[in-house]
Design a protein around this motif. Sequence first.
Motif, PDB file in Angstrom:
ATOM      1  N   ASN A   1       0.645   3.200  -9.852  1.00 15.29           N
ATOM      2  CA  ASN A   1       0.307   2.063  -8.987  1.00 15.29           C
ATOM      3  C   ASN A   1      -1.132   1.605  -9.244  1.00 15.29           C
ATOM      4  OD1 ASN A   1       1.165   0.360  -6.686  1.00 15.29           O
ATOM      5  ND2 ASN A   1      -0.547   1.366  -5.643  1.00 15.29           N
TER       6      ASN A   1
ATOM      7  N   VAL B   1       6.384   1.077  -6.781  1.00 14.77           N
ATOM      8  CA  VAL B   1       6.659   2.426  -7.255  1.00 14.77           C
ATOM      9  C   VAL B   1       6.372   3.475  -6.170  1.00 14.77           C
ATOM     10  CG1 VAL B   1       4.375   2.779  -8.328  1.00 14.77           C
ATOM     11  CG2 VAL B   1       6.361   3.999  -9.234  1.00 14.77           C
ATOM     12  N   LEU B   2       5.454   3.118  -5.242  1.00 12.82           N
ATOM     13  CA  LEU B   2       5.041   4.122  -4.263  1.00 12.82           C
ATOM     14  C   LEU B   2       6.211   4.588  -3.390  1.00 12.82           C
ATOM     15  CD1 LEU B   2       1.537   2.859  -3.031  1.00 12.82           C
ATOM     16  CD2 LEU B   2       2.066   4.627  -4.718  1.00 12.82           C
TER      17      LEU B   2
ATOM     18  N   MET C   1      11.772   5.219 -10.061  1.00 10.00           N
ATOM     19  CA  MET C   1      10.417   4.762 -10.394  1.00 10.00           C
ATOM     20  C   MET C   1      10.432   3.829 -11.605  1.00 10.00           C
ATOM     21  SD  MET C   1       8.077   8.190  -9.869  1.00 10.00           S
ATOM     22  CE  MET C   1       9.080   9.357 -10.760  1.00 10.00           C
TER      23      MET C   1
ATOM     24  N   GLU D   1       3.060   8.588  -8.921  1.00 11.76           N
ATOM     25  CA  GLU D   1       3.258   7.266  -8.309  1.00 11.76           C
ATOM     26  C   GLU D   1       1.929   6.580  -7.972  1.00 11.76           C
ATOM     27  OE1 GLU D   1       7.654   7.793  -6.279  1.00 11.76           O
ATOM     28  OE2 GLU D   1       5.908   7.853  -4.965  1.00 11.76           O
TER      29      GLU D   1
END
Length: 394
Positions: free
Chosen positions: A365, A376-377, A288, A361
Motif C-alpha cells: 500500500n 490491498v489492506l 491481494m 499489505e
Amino acid sequence: MQQPRSEPFIKPRIFSPGPTPVLDGAKFAAFDSEVYHRSDDFYELHLKCARQLQSIFGAEKLPVILTCSGTGGLEAAMVNLTDPGDEVIVVNGGKFGERWEKLADHYQCKAHVLKIEPGTAATADLLAPVLEQAHSPKAFFVQANETSTGVRHPVRDLANAVKAKFPDCLIVIDAISYLIAHPLDMATEGYDCVISASQKGFGLNPGLAFVAMSQRASAVQSTRPKFYFDWAREVAGQSKGRSAWTPAIGLIQGLSFVLDRIESVGLEAVIENHQRLANAVRAALPAMGLKLFPRSHPSNALTAIKVPDGVDGLQLQQRLQEGYGVTIPGGQDELKGRIIRLSNLGFMNRFDLLHGLAAVEFSLNDLGYSGSSGAVLGRGVQAFMQALSGTSGS
Ligand SMILES: *Cc1c(COP(=O)(O)O)cnc(C)c1O
C-alpha cells in the motif's frame, strides 16, 4: 536487525526459511554453559537426540549430528559417498540445486544435470533424458524443497525413476528445509542419505547438520581423503554419544528441548501445522492480487510470491524492513527483485503469519499498489483468516 533509535516501537521479525524463530525453552537450554561434552551425562543427551532424530527421519540407522551449517552436511554426503571420477545425477532447480552441482564439480564427479527453470518442479518425465545419458551413476542428488524458489520436488517419484533404471544408485536428499514441514520416511521411501539442519524446521540457531544414511549407504567408504567429515569415525563415536570433535554443546541442549517438544506434540501435528499455514498463506494471495511463483508443487515451508507488476521487489523488501521491521527474503540471482519468500517454517502460528501478511499489505500500500480490487489492506489478512476458520490451536 538493528533498528534506528527513532523507531522504538518496531519489533524486528524474520520470516525466513532459515534462520527460523527459536523457542524460548531452546534458548534457555543453550545458555547452560556448565556442560562438558566428554561426560556421561552429555553422551546420554547426544544419544537421546540422535534416537529421536532417527525416528523423525524414519532412518534405519542412527543419524549423525555434525557441528556445521547445512552445507557441511551436504559436503559430508558428497565426500563420503563418492569417489573422484564417479558419475552422478543432479537436479538443479535453483540456488540449492546449483549447490549440489558445484559440490559434485568440486569433488571431481561427472555430473549429469537436470537443469530446470526456477519455479518448476522436477518430474520423472523431465528426468528421463538425463537418466538416458548415464551409464552407472553412483548417486542421485536432489533437494526435497528447493528453498530458493519455494518449490517441492516430488522426490519419491524421482527416486523411484532413478532406481528403476539404476538399482544401485544411491539416493541423496537435501531435506534441509523439508523435514518436519512435509512427511518423509527414509526407510519406506527408499532414500540412502537424508540431510537436514538446525536452523530450519527445528527452530534452532544455525550450527548443526543432521545426516542419516541407509544401511547400504553406510557400507560405502569413499577412497577420498577426509578428516572433519569422516563418516565411519563419526558413526563409531556417535553410537556412544561421542562426536569426534567438540560439538556445539548449547545447540545440542536446545535440540534436546525441541525434540522433546516435537515428541510431545506429535510429528504429524507439526507437519499438519506447516501444511495448514502454507495453505492459508496461498489462499491469501489472490485476495491481494498476488500470484504464487511455483507453477506446481508449492512447498509447505515457505510461499514464494511473485512481486506484482509496477512494484520494485527490492523496494518492497526495503519498505518491509525499514517501515515495519519485517525481513522477508527475496530471490537470488535472476530472481532478485522478482519474488519474496514468506516463510512459515519452524515453530510458527497463525498470529505470526498475520504479522507477516499485514506487513506485506502495509508495504504494498505504501508503494502505491492497490491490488486487483482497488485495495490491498486487509484483503490478504481476511482471506488468510477465513482459510483458517474452524481450526484452532496454532
Ligand atoms: C538452508 C538450506 C541449505 C543449507 O544452507 P546453510 O546456509 O549451509 O545452512 C541447503 N539446502 C537447502 C534446500 C536449504 O534450504
